[in-house]
Design a protein around this motif. Sequence first.
Motif, mmCIF file in Angstrom:
data_model
loop_
_atom_site.group_PDB
_atom_site.id
_atom_site.type_symbol
_atom_site.label_atom_id
_atom_site.label_comp_id
_atom_site.label_asym_id
_atom_site.label_seq_id
_atom_site.Cartn_x
_atom_site.Cartn_y
_atom_site.Cartn_z
ATOM 1 N N LEU A 210 -1.925 -1.571 -14.853
ATOM 2 C CA LEU A 210 -0.562 -0.699 -14.918
ATOM 3 C C LEU A 210 0.522 -1.458 -15.275
ATOM 4 C CD1 LEU A 210 0.401 2.170 -14.820
ATOM 5 C CD2 LEU A 210 0.641 1.712 -12.316
ATOM 6 N N TYR A 211 0.755 -2.868 -14.836
ATOM 7 C CA TYR A 211 1.807 -3.714 -14.871
ATOM 8 C C TYR A 211 1.334 -4.697 -15.999
ATOM 9 C CZ TYR A 211 3.497 -1.343 -10.646
ATOM 10 O OH TYR A 211 3.740 -0.757 -9.747
ATOM 11 N N ALA A 212 2.166 -4.521 -17.248
ATOM 12 C CA ALA A 212 1.847 -5.605 -18.174
ATOM 13 C C ALA A 212 2.576 -7.042 -17.966
ATOM 14 C CB ALA A 212 2.373 -4.888 -19.563
ATOM 15 N N GLU A 213 3.688 -6.748 -17.536
ATOM 16 C CA GLU A 213 4.528 -8.148 -17.119
ATOM 17 C C GLU A 213 5.575 -7.788 -16.113
ATOM 18 O OE1 GLU A 213 6.629 -11.051 -20.249
ATOM 19 O OE2 GLU A 213 7.156 -9.077 -20.406
ATOM 20 N N ILE A 214 5.772 -8.637 -15.082
ATOM 21 C CA ILE A 214 6.833 -8.585 -14.068
ATOM 22 C C ILE A 214 7.750 -9.620 -13.965
ATOM 23 C CG2 ILE A 214 7.404 -8.001 -11.747
ATOM 24 C CD1 ILE A 214 4.442 -7.019 -11.515
ATOM 25 N N PHE A 215 9.022 -9.708 -14.132
ATOM 26 C CA PHE A 215 9.738 -10.896 -14.114
ATOM 27 C C PHE A 215 11.203 -10.626 -13.219
ATOM 28 C CE2 PHE A 215 10.309 -9.501 -18.148
ATOM 29 C CZ PHE A 215 11.553 -9.453 -18.602
ATOM 30 N N VAL A 216 11.595 -11.569 -12.514
ATOM 31 C CA VAL A 216 12.829 -11.440 -11.853
ATOM 32 C C VAL A 216 13.863 -12.530 -12.340
ATOM 33 C CG1 VAL A 216 13.995 -11.603 -9.457
ATOM 34 C CG2 VAL A 216 11.705 -10.845 -9.682
ATOM 35 N N MET A 217 15.026 -12.030 -12.365
ATOM 36 C CA MET A 217 16.052 -12.951 -12.944
ATOM 37 C C MET A 217 17.052 -13.164 -11.812
ATOM 38 S SD MET A 217 16.233 -10.355 -16.298
ATOM 39 C CE MET A 217 15.664 -8.906 -15.121
ATOM 40 N N ASP A 218 17.964 -14.055 -11.971
ATOM 41 C CA ASP A 218 18.932 -14.542 -10.960
ATOM 42 C C ASP A 218 20.266 -13.908 -11.542
ATOM 43 O OD1 ASP A 218 19.730 -16.286 -13.007
ATOM 44 O OD2 ASP A 218 19.554 -17.940 -11.840
ATOM 45 N N GLN A 219 21.230 -14.370 -10.873
ATOM 46 C CA GLN A 219 22.739 -13.802 -11.398
ATOM 47 C C GLN A 219 23.206 -14.402 -12.650
ATOM 48 O OE1 GLN A 219 22.254 -15.988 -8.827
ATOM 49 N NE2 GLN A 219 23.940 -17.499 -8.743
ATOM 50 N N ASN A 220 22.601 -15.268 -13.159
ATOM 51 C CA ASN A 220 22.945 -15.822 -14.393
ATOM 52 C C ASN A 220 22.009 -15.125 -15.816
ATOM 53 O OD1 ASN A 220 24.509 -18.309 -14.055
ATOM 54 N ND2 ASN A 220 22.849 -18.972 -12.709
ATOM 55 N N GLY A 221 20.999 -14.552 -15.018
ATOM 56 C CA GLY A 221 20.216 -13.689 -16.413
ATOM 57 C C GLY A 221 18.830 -14.507 -16.599
ATOM 58 N N LEU A 222 18.681 -15.709 -15.746
ATOM 59 C CA LEU A 222 17.698 -16.852 -15.954
ATOM 60 C C LEU A 222 16.433 -16.151 -15.214
ATOM 61 C CD1 LEU A 222 19.513 -19.893 -15.941
ATOM 62 C CD2 LEU A 222 18.399 -18.960 -17.927
ATOM 63 N N ASN A 223 15.305 -16.330 -15.688
ATOM 64 C CA ASN A 223 13.951 -15.824 -14.969
ATOM 65 C C ASN A 223 13.915 -17.058 -13.887
ATOM 66 O OD1 ASN A 223 13.629 -14.223 -17.037
ATOM 67 N ND2 ASN A 223 11.903 -15.227 -17.960
ATOM 68 N N VAL A 224 13.734 -16.482 -12.727
ATOM 69 C CA VAL A 224 13.437 -17.172 -11.491
ATOM 70 C C VAL A 224 11.899 -16.805 -10.741
ATOM 71 C CG1 VAL A 224 15.633 -17.506 -10.781
ATOM 72 C CG2 VAL A 224 14.469 -15.477 -9.829
ATOM 73 N N GLY A 225 11.235 -16.070 -11.535
ATOM 74 C CA GLY A 225 9.809 -15.732 -11.113
ATOM 75 C C GLY A 225 9.257 -14.726 -11.934
ATOM 76 N N GLN A 226 7.965 -15.039 -12.665
ATOM 77 C CA GLN A 226 7.341 -14.143 -13.487
ATOM 78 C C GLN A 226 5.967 -14.152 -13.343
ATOM 79 O OE1 GLN A 226 9.822 -16.640 -16.128
ATOM 80 N NE2 GLN A 226 8.058 -16.586 -17.527
#
Length: 141
Positions: A50-66
């Motif tokens: 169901l989920y093809a991709e999940i990612f979390v960004m910090d306040q800079n818009g940089l990925n911190v988890g994916q």
Amino acid sequence: MKKLPQDEIDALDKQWRAERESDDKPLIAATLSNPLSIYLTRLQGKSLGLYAEIFVMDQNGLNVGQSSITGDFWQGDEAKFQKTYDVSADALFIDEPEWDDGAKIWRGQVSFTVTDEGAPIGAVTMEVNLTELERRTAAGA
């Protein structure tokens, strides 16, 4: 984490893009092996497609988890970040569905602001396999 200058953000994004084509991937490896990325990978796996991709960004818009390797490291120049973190603590952005010709599925991204005690600290994007969602809905799952 603090706000980074744009030149540092650009350098990290450039490094990420270069590592995608390289055998040596220190930034990608460090990001994909952190506890948040491991959690997101498990969450994606438990979704059974169901989920093809999940990612979390910090306040800079940089990925911190994916859950998988993204095309770029900096999302700050994209609607998924600009229409969530930059808007409000309760912002939600649903992007237009896109056809993935390689996978032969429809995908759609849902993004929202991540908060800590009501204060925005980043954003998350969940890419949903809309073809699978439609199949499950039709099957009554």
